[in-house]
Design a protein around this motif. Sequence first.
Motif, short mmCIF file in Angstrom:
data_model
loop_
_atom_site.label_atom_id
_atom_site.label_comp_id
_atom_site.label_asym_id
_atom_site.label_seq_id
_atom_site.Cartn_x
_atom_site.Cartn_y
_atom_site.Cartn_z
N GLU A 63 -3.38 6.65 -12.45
CA GLU A 63 -4.20 7.31 -11.44
C GLU A 63 -5.04 6.27 -10.70
OE1 GLU A 63 -7.02 11.23 -10.80
OE2 GLU A 63 -5.67 11.03 -12.52
N ILE A 64 -5.01 6.36 -9.38
CA ILE A 64 -5.73 5.42 -8.51
C ILE A 64 -6.82 6.18 -7.79
CG2 ILE A 64 -5.47 3.85 -6.55
CD1 ILE A 64 -2.44 3.71 -7.33
N PRO A 65 -8.09 5.77 -7.91
CA PRO A 65 -9.17 6.50 -7.23
C PRO A 65 -9.04 6.39 -5.72
CG PRO A 65 -9.99 4.44 -8.16
CD PRO A 65 -8.59 4.60 -8.67
N ASP A 66 -9.21 7.50 -5.04
CA ASP A 66 -9.10 7.52 -3.58
C ASP A 66 -10.39 6.97 -2.98
OD1 ASP A 66 -8.03 7.92 -1.12
OD2 ASP A 66 -8.22 10.10 -1.13
N PRO A 67 -10.33 5.88 -2.21
CA PRO A 67 -11.56 5.35 -1.62
C PRO A 67 -12.15 6.34 -0.62
CG PRO A 67 -9.64 4.24 -0.70
CD PRO A 67 -9.14 5.10 -1.82
N PRO A 68 -13.46 6.43 -0.54
CA PRO A 68 -14.07 7.39 0.40
C PRO A 68 -13.87 6.96 1.84
CG PRO A 68 -15.75 5.97 -0.57
CD PRO A 68 -14.46 5.65 -1.27
N ARG A 69 -13.91 7.93 2.75
CA ARG A 69 -13.86 7.63 4.17
C ARG A 69 -14.78 8.57 4.92
NH1 ARG A 69 -10.63 10.74 7.78
NH2 ARG A 69 -9.30 12.30 6.77
N SER A 88 -4.09 0.90 0.44
CA SER A 88 -2.93 0.05 0.20
C SER A 88 -3.28 -1.09 -0.75
CB SER A 88 -2.37 -0.48 1.52
OG SER A 88 -3.22 -1.45 2.09
N LEU A 89 -4.48 -1.62 -0.67
CA LEU A 89 -4.89 -2.68 -1.59
C LEU A 89 -4.93 -2.17 -3.03
CD1 LEU A 89 -7.72 -4.31 0.55
CD2 LEU A 89 -5.56 -5.40 -0.12
N LEU A 90 -5.39 -0.94 -3.22
CA LEU A 90 -5.40 -0.35 -4.57
C LEU A 90 -3.99 -0.10 -5.07
CD1 LEU A 90 -8.35 2.20 -4.14
CD2 LEU A 90 -8.37 0.09 -5.48
N LEU A 91 -3.11 0.35 -4.17
CA LEU A 91 -1.72 0.54 -4.55
C LEU A 91 -1.07 -0.78 -4.94
CD1 LEU A 91 -0.30 3.13 -1.98
CD2 LEU A 91 -0.53 3.44 -4.45
N ALA A 94 -2.05 -1.79 -8.36
CA ALA A 94 -1.38 -0.98 -9.38
C ALA A 94 0.09 -1.35 -9.51
CB ALA A 94 -1.53 0.51 -9.04
N PHE A 95 0.77 -1.55 -8.37
CA PHE A 95 2.18 -1.95 -8.40
C PHE A 95 2.35 -3.24 -9.19
CE2 PHE A 95 3.24 0.12 -4.01
CZ PHE A 95 3.09 1.37 -4.57
N ALA A 96 1.47 -4.21 -8.95
CA ALA A 96 1.59 -5.52 -9.58
C ALA A 96 1.38 -5.45 -11.09
CB ALA A 96 0.59 -6.49 -8.96
N ALA A 97 0.63 -4.46 -11.55
CA ALA A 97 0.26 -4.39 -12.96
C ALA A 97 1.27 -3.63 -13.81
CB ALA A 97 -1.11 -3.74 -13.09
N LEU A 117 3.76 6.34 3.37
CA LEU A 117 4.73 5.35 3.84
C LEU A 117 4.05 4.22 4.60
CD1 LEU A 117 7.69 7.63 5.01
CD2 LEU A 117 7.38 6.44 2.83
N ARG A 118 3.01 4.53 5.36
CA ARG A 118 2.27 3.48 6.06
C ARG A 118 1.62 2.52 5.06
NH1 ARG A 118 0.51 8.14 9.14
NH2 ARG A 118 1.59 8.19 11.16
N MET A 119 1.10 3.06 3.97
CA MET A 119 0.45 2.21 2.97
C MET A 119 1.47 1.35 2.23
SD MET A 119 -2.59 4.60 1.44
CE MET A 119 -1.48 5.88 0.91
#
Length: 246
Positions: A63-69, A88-91, A94-97, A117-119
């Motif tokens: 689970e990746i926390p959604d950054p606020p906007r 995208s930075l959080l994704l 996570a992908f790398a780990a 898809l954009r991220m």
Amino acid sequence: MRTLYVIGIGAGDPDQVTVQAIKALRQVDVFFVIGKGAEKRELVEVRTAILTGYADRPYRIVEIPDPPRERAPDDYRSTVQDWHERRSLLLEEAFAAHDGVGAILVWGDPALYDSTLRMVERVLARGTLDFDYTVIPGVTSVHALAARHRTVLHRIGEPVHITTGRRLREEGLGPGSTVVMLDADCTFTTVPGDTFIWWGAYLGMPDETLFAGRVGEIGGEIAHRRAELRERKGWIMDIYLLRPAE
């Protein structure tokens, strides 16, 4: 991770998950989930039901926390692009780990009013990670709305315009029929009263709620009911179809 699936899982009914999606789910080692907040536990329950019913192998959930906007920015496009970058930075982290075949589950379809898809493309463009990805389409809330109301999205030979509540407020109705998504302000109350509306919330879920009729006759009732539902549940996902009087 060298392979990623971006899987559309429909509007909320686990029975609408496609055979293609099920085949993909059964190859996944790790599911990356962007958190939607504690008040949307129902969405987590639907996702859990889908994985329990169809993913017939051991898997992990990250689970990746959604950054606020900012919700009412002066520059909407720049604000959303900044939010996508932070997501995208959080994704990427996570992908790398995590090794193995990965997947992101997307409500509805990844190609319609969704940023996943954009991220993913942002992650690839940075060049730090190299992976291939496959997109699996899903049943959209647009199709689910039309099916539940047993109606066709367009009149013969006419176009269908898909837009947001913000754009409807700024631009008004498009030609033919108009499908409106992401409307927190009940913008349908601003269109001519003889416009026909097909409205739905929580499509495919236990609290699914439907209204159909002339805006001038039921628009206020829809707005009131929508406010009640959002207050009780803490969140709402709704969509509607508008069509001018013939």
